[in-house]
Design an enzyme around this catalytic site. Structure first.
Site, PDB file in Angstrom:
ATOM      1  N   LYS A   1     -49.438 -16.515 -27.667  1.00 42.63           N
ATOM      2  CA  LYS A   1     -48.344 -15.569 -27.464  1.00 42.63           C
ATOM      3  C   LYS A   1     -48.317 -15.106 -26.005  1.00 42.63           C
ATOM      4  CE  LYS A   1     -47.179 -10.924 -27.363  1.00 42.63           C
ATOM      5  NZ  LYS A   1     -47.805  -9.792 -26.610  1.00 42.63           N
TER       6      LYS A   1
ATOM      7  N   HIS B   1     -59.398 -24.289 -32.924  1.00 33.35           N
ATOM      8  CA  HIS B   1     -59.284 -23.835 -34.309  1.00 33.35           C
ATOM      9  C   HIS B   1     -59.284 -22.313 -34.418  1.00 33.35           C
ATOM     10  CE1 HIS B   1     -61.046 -27.858 -34.693  1.00 33.35           C
ATOM     11  NE2 HIS B   1     -62.116 -27.407 -34.084  1.00 33.35           N
TER      12      HIS B   1
ATOM     13  N   TYR C   1     -56.722 -16.835 -31.509  1.00 31.52           N
ATOM     14  CA  TYR C   1     -55.562 -16.084 -31.034  1.00 31.52           C
ATOM     15  C   TYR C   1     -55.678 -15.887 -29.529  1.00 31.52           C
ATOM     16  CZ  TYR C   1     -52.249 -12.379 -30.057  1.00 31.52           C
ATOM     17  OH  TYR C   1     -51.219 -11.646 -29.515  1.00 31.52           O
TER      18      TYR C   1
ATOM     19  N   ASN D   1     -62.438 -24.702 -22.417  1.00 37.35           N
ATOM     20  CA  ASN D   1     -62.636 -24.918 -23.849  1.00 37.35           C
ATOM     21  C   ASN D   1     -62.744 -23.564 -24.542  1.00 37.35           C
ATOM     22  OD1 ASN D   1     -63.578 -27.163 -26.008  1.00 37.35           O
ATOM     23  ND2 ASN D   1     -64.669 -25.246 -26.354  1.00 37.35           N
TER      24      ASN D   1
ATOM     25  N   ASN E   1     -55.942  -8.037 -27.098  1.00 38.21           N
ATOM     26  CA  ASN E   1     -55.018  -7.591 -26.058  1.00 38.21           C
ATOM     27  C   ASN E   1     -54.415  -6.215 -26.301  1.00 38.21           C
ATOM     28  OD1 ASN E   1     -53.691  -8.751 -28.286  1.00 38.21           O
ATOM     29  ND2 ASN E   1     -51.855  -9.182 -27.093  1.00 38.21           N
TER      30      ASN E   1
END
Length: 208
Positions: free
Chosen positions: A113, A125, A128, A139, A148
C-alpha cells in the site's frame, strides 16, 4: 464495463482472451501484443498492460500501468504502477499509488500500500508493506510488517538496498534501515538501523 464476446486479433493488436464469455474488460483498457488474459479476470478504468504480460485467472485490475512480461494471478491491483518482469500472486493486493520496479517478486498473501519497491526485491509471504520505500535487492521475510499507523497518523519506513528483513520482523515507523543491514527473525525494530549491521530481539539491538 463490457463483457468480451470474442478474442480480438488484428494487424496492430494481438492478444489472447482465453475465455471471452467469462472475462470483463472496460473499453478504455489498452492491451499490449502477446498478452494473455485468463478467465474470471476483471480489468477496469484507465489500465494499460504491456506486451507479453499474463493476467489471471481470477484477478482484478483497475487504473493500473503494467509493464511487459509481468504475471499477475489470483490477485488485486488498483491505482498503481508495475514496471517490467514483475510477478504478483497468488492472493496478493497492490494499491494506493504503489510503484513496483523491474523484476520484483510479490508472493502469496502480501499487501503493498502506497509504497515504492525497487528493482529485484522479494516480498514472499504473508507480509504487509504500507507507506514504505524499499531499495533494490531487498528480501522481506514471511510475516514481516511495516507498522505504519500509531493510532493517529501514518508514518513512513525506508529500507536501503541489499537488506535482509527476517521473518516476523515488526518495523515500527517512522524508521530508516540502512543498506546491507539484517534484522533477525521476530525482531521488533523501533529505532533507526545504521548501514551494514545486524539487529535482533525485542526491542531490536545491534548484534555484538
Amino acid at each position: 464495463m463490457s463483457k468480451l464476446t470474442k478474442t480480438e486479433e488484428d494487424s496492430d493488436t494481438q492478444y489472447t482472451i482465453v475465455d471471452p464469455s467469462n472475462t470483463y474488460i472496460d473499453p478504455s483498457v489498452e492491451l499490449g501484443k502477446g498478452c494473455v488474459i485468463e478467465p474470471f479476470s476483471f480489468i477496469k478504468g484507465k489500465t494499460k498492460i504491456g506486451d507479453n504480460t499474463r493476467i489471471g485467472p481470477n484477478s482484478y485490475l483497475e487504473n493500473m500501468i503494467v509493464g511487459s512480461n509481468c504475471k499477475i494471478f489470483y490477485s488485486v491491483c488498483i491505482d498503481s504502477t508495475l514496471e517490467k518482469d514483475v510477478q504478483i500472486g497468488p492472493y496478493s493486493r497492490v494499491r494506493d499509488n504503489s510503484f513496483i520496479s523491474d523484476g520484483v517478486y510479490i508472493g502469496n498473501y502480501a499487501e503493498i500500500k502506497n509504497s515504492n519497491i525497487r528493482e529485484k526485491s522479494i516480498i514472499s509471504h504473508f507480509t504487509y508493506i504500507g507507506d514504505a520505500t524499499i531499495g533494490a535487492n531487498v528480501n522481506i521475510g514471511a510475516g514481516a510488517v511495516t507498522c505504519n499507523y500509531d493510532g493517529e497518523s501514518k508514518h513512513h519506513t525506508f529500507i536501503g538496498d541489499n537488506c535482509f528483513i527476517g521473518s516476523g520482523t515488526m518495523l515500527i515507523a517512522p524508521l530508516n534501515i540502512g543498506a546491507k543491514s539484517i534484522t533477525g527473525a521476530g525482531s521488533v525494530v523501533t529505532m533507526n538501523v545504521e548501514e551494514n549491521i545486524t539487529v535482533v530481539g525485542n526491542p531490536a539491538r545491534k548484534l555484538k
